[in-house]
Design an enzyme around this catalytic site. Structure first.
Site, PDB file in Angstrom:
ATOM      1  N   GLU A   8       0.841  -1.207   0.000  1.00 40.11           N
ATOM      2  CA  GLU A   8       0.000   0.000   0.000  1.00 40.11           C
ATOM      3  C   GLU A   8       0.875   1.256   0.000  1.00 40.11           C
ATOM      4  O   GLU A   8       0.603   2.223  -0.698  1.00 40.11           O
ATOM      5  CB  GLU A   8      -0.808   0.068   1.280  1.00 40.11           C
ATOM      6  CG  GLU A   8      -2.147  -0.582   1.279  1.00 40.11           C
ATOM      7  CD  GLU A   8      -2.746  -0.403   2.672  1.00 40.11           C
ATOM      8  OE1 GLU A   8      -2.721  -1.385   3.432  1.00 40.11           O
ATOM      9  OE2 GLU A   8      -3.176   0.717   3.002  1.00 40.11           O
ATOM     10  N   ASP A  26       0.718   3.793  -3.044  1.00 44.47           N
ATOM     11  CA  ASP A  26       0.281   5.159  -2.761  1.00 44.47           C
ATOM     12  C   ASP A  26       1.259   6.169  -3.373  1.00 44.47           C
ATOM     13  O   ASP A  26       0.858   7.144  -4.009  1.00 44.47           O
ATOM     14  CB  ASP A  26       0.205   5.319  -1.242  1.00 44.47           C
ATOM     15  CG  ASP A  26       0.007   6.752  -0.812  1.00 44.47           C
ATOM     16  OD1 ASP A  26      -1.098   7.263  -1.009  1.00 44.47           O
ATOM     17  OD2 ASP A  26       0.967   7.364  -0.313  1.00 44.47           O
ATOM     18  N   GLU A  63      -4.389   0.367  -3.854  1.00 39.30           N
ATOM     19  CA  GLU A  63      -3.022   0.874  -3.703  1.00 39.30           C
ATOM     20  C   GLU A  63      -2.002  -0.268  -3.720  1.00 39.30           C
ATOM     21  O   GLU A  63      -0.955  -0.175  -4.358  1.00 39.30           O
ATOM     22  CB  GLU A  63      -2.877   1.652  -2.392  1.00 39.30           C
ATOM     23  CG  GLU A  63      -3.565   2.996  -2.409  1.00 39.30           C
ATOM     24  CD  GLU A  63      -3.417   3.751  -1.094  1.00 39.30           C
ATOM     25  OE1 GLU A  63      -3.481   4.979  -1.096  1.00 39.30           O
ATOM     26  OE2 GLU A  63      -3.253   3.094  -0.032  1.00 39.30           O
TER      27      GLU A  63
END
Lengths: 244, 244
Positions: free
Chosen positions: B61, B65, B133
């Protein structure tokens, strides 16, 4: 006619010097020259393009900041397989801190390349980091992600980033280096001299010799800082030998 | 022996289904399979690798991101040459908002691919965006920045991002579409039906017909939302015709 030619010539000579200096910093040849000129154009120049859009480095900062963040993220992801999301986020924000970016930009003397109507002494500290981010944005546009990544490894990660240090485990590179020299029976010497140059603040330069060879150089506002910086650089040069 | 073979076979069949579904979402063949399995492993599985590091999607993630943010930044930089740094930052945060990422992940039904010990109904809303993500992080590791960029253009920018809409200039895609149909003398029909499926919440599905052809489909928790979503999709399919 002669006059115009003269102006053009002096301009192209100036451009030549600009790109020579820049490519020395970058370590590669630039292609899309205009982008780099923009990366070093301050808003005080009030430059606009044909469509009336402002031509200065501020938008490139936005881009460079994002690229820097993703390159550092990928580096941390691979380098610290045991770190969780929170840890990785914390480490990243240390590496891309305003203070650190200013240090990077200052060390590369990016401010010497800037075009501005404001005297350079009137800029705040942040211009160094801002120019550094803008330069990364320009590299991305000119050469793509891979070059951007390579530049960041070359100019940010390999000379400055050290996970142990960021975690606060290493307190002083100087002591680390001295300890190693003593263990390995190597001679070392810190050669410090004042080198204020054009700066307003007093500056010190230091050369670190190990066995009579210069292994690290640095410049900072105090002797202690300059020694630590030179030690850090030498540490990375010798890292493999020191850590084994 | 037969028993082990059976287990292995059923596992590889399951994997086969997982990758078939995943590659349908991605639009390309995956290489480093393990990374994608990780991107859909919830922490409740308590998986560890040989070195004792946790194997779940949370670290991915972090990576995804950052990649999402840089791809969107580059897109906005090019697409909005008149926007200053502050404007670009604002637009980016709208595009990568938690709410928007959840919508993206939900629409791709990423939750159907997740491996977890917790029943899927017990997950909060954010799992959709988190999986999205993590998937981007996995794409980056498997295929590099270019593929990552392509995927984000394909799944985020082209179907969802519309600068005018983000600026609040378009209030409703439904009204925009109806206006256009009336001007162009086209028949349109919103066909709404309840389609709660396995969800706890009541859901509605809608098909939007223009001249008896389905031009947009959507599913949401209210009729109004589903209609707006289907209109938005149809709007993008017809964008060139509508805006000229």
């Amino acid at each position: 006619m002669n006059f115009v030619r003269k102006i053009l010539k002096s301009r192209s000579e100036k451009d030549g010097a600009f790109f020579a200096e820049l490519e020395d910093i970058l370590g590669f040849k630039t292609k899309r020259k205009k982008i780099y000129k923009k990366a070093f154009t301050h808003r005080s120049m009030n430059k606009k393009d044909a469509k009336g859009n402002s031509v200065n480095y501020e938008r490139l900062e936005f881009l460079g900041d994002a690229m820097l963040s993703s390159v550092i993220s990928a580096y941390l992801f691979t380098e610290v397989p045991s770190g969780n999301e929170g840890y990785l986020t914390k480490m990243r924000s240390k590496i891309v801190s305003r203070e650190h970016l200013n240090e990077l930009g200052r060390d590369l003397k990016l401010i010497d390349l800037v075009q501005s109507r404001i005297p350079k002494d009137n800029f705040g500290e942040n211009i160094h980091g801002n120019l550094f981010e803008a330069l990364i944005g320009a590299i991305f546009l000119d050469k793509g992600y891979k070059y951007c990544e390579r530049f960041i490894h070359y100019r940010v990660i390999s000379p400055y980033v050290d996970i142990e240090r960021l975690e606060g485990k290493v307190i002083s590179y100087k002591s680390l280096l001295i300890e190693w020299c003593q263990k390995e029976k190597k001679n070392f010497k810190y050669d410090v001299y004042e080198d204020t140059g054009n700066d307003e603040l007093k500056h010190f330069a230091v050369k670190l010799f190990i066995d009579n060879r210069v292994v690290g150089k640095a410049r900072a506002t105090s002797k202690k800082k300059a020694e630590e910086k030179a030690s850090k650089r030498a540490y990375f040069a010798f890292q493999k030998q020191i850590s084994t």
